[in-house]
Design a protein around this motif. Structure first.
Motif, PDB file in Angstrom:
ATOM      1  N   GLN A  40      -6.705   0.162  -3.292  1.00 42.36           N
ATOM      2  CA  GLN A  40      -5.364   0.713  -3.101  1.00 42.36           C
ATOM      3  C   GLN A  40      -4.287  -0.215  -3.653  1.00 42.36           C
ATOM      4  O   GLN A  40      -3.310   0.235  -4.241  1.00 42.36           O
TER       5      GLN A  40
ATOM      6  N   ARG B  75      -4.141   0.192  -7.401  1.00 43.48           N
ATOM      7  CA  ARG B  75      -3.545   1.485  -7.756  1.00 43.48           C
ATOM      8  C   ARG B  75      -2.023   1.465  -7.584  1.00 43.48           C
ATOM      9  O   ARG B  75      -1.288   1.966  -8.435  1.00 43.48           O
ATOM     10  N   LEU B  76      -1.542   0.893  -6.484  1.00 42.98           N
ATOM     11  CA  LEU B  76      -0.095   0.823  -6.254  1.00 42.98           C
ATOM     12  C   LEU B  76       0.616   0.044  -7.358  1.00 42.98           C
ATOM     13  O   LEU B  76       1.647   0.481  -7.880  1.00 42.98           O
TER      14      LEU B  76
ATOM     15  N   ASN C 185       0.305   1.897 -10.848  1.00 45.21           N
ATOM     16  CA  ASN C 185       1.181   3.084 -10.875  1.00 45.21           C
ATOM     17  C   ASN C 185       2.649   2.689 -10.985  1.00 45.21           C
ATOM     18  O   ASN C 185       3.416   3.327 -11.709  1.00 45.21           O
ATOM     19  N   SER C 186       3.039   1.654 -10.279  1.00 47.39           N
ATOM     20  CA  SER C 186       4.419   1.171 -10.353  1.00 47.39           C
ATOM     21  C   SER C 186       4.757   0.701 -11.769  1.00 47.39           C
ATOM     22  O   SER C 186       5.823   1.016 -12.305  1.00 47.39           O
TER      23      SER C 186
ATOM     24  N   SER D 177      -5.618  -3.918  -0.205  1.00 52.86           N
ATOM     25  CA  SER D 177      -4.572  -2.978   0.202  1.00 52.86           C
ATOM     26  C   SER D 177      -3.385  -3.756   0.741  1.00 52.86           C
ATOM     27  O   SER D 177      -3.530  -4.899   1.198  1.00 52.86           O
TER      28      SER D 177
END
Length: 122
Positions: free
Chosen positions: A26, A29-30, A33-34, A113
């Motif tokens: 996670q 991915r964060l 994506n940012s 995460s």
């Protein structure tokens, strides 16, 4: 992880290898994506973060493979800019209560995460 994110954000590079070296699942991915979003919006982030992390729990207690980390991520000096120059907006950075899970897998520790709360939460 945060250092790799700060470096990648200077040019909004979602393919920065150091991000993958320190983040997974996670958290990865964060961040990716940012960085993709910022690149599409022609935005970069410059400056530095102030960190003061502390481990609040390890699992299992003997030979841990997972740790919970609490921090107050200070983004006061880490601001968004237009690629063409000038600030993206007039919103100042702030202090964000942040909790993270760090896991030992494949012979290395990676942030798997994190939750970065709103500005002003610490």
């Amino acid at each position: 992880m945060w250092g790799a994110f700060v470096d990648a954000a200077k040019v909004s590079n979602p393919d920065a290898p150091d991000v993958r070296r320190y983040a997974s699942d996670q958290a990865l991915r964060l961040i990716v994506n940012s960085l993709y979003t910022n690149r599409e919006q022609k935005k970069v982030t410059k400056g530095s973060l102030a960190l003061n992390p502390r481990i609040t729990q390890v699992k299992p207690e003997q030979a841990p493979t997972e740790a919970e980390v609490l921090d107050c991520v200070d983004s006061t000096r880490w601001l968004e800019y237009k690629v063409s120059g000038g600030l993206w907006d007039d919103k100042p950075g702030g202090k964000h209560r942040t909790t993270a899970t760090v896991k030992f897998t494949g012979g290395t520790w990676k942030v798997s995460s994190f939750i970065l709360e709103e500005s002003g939460t610490c």
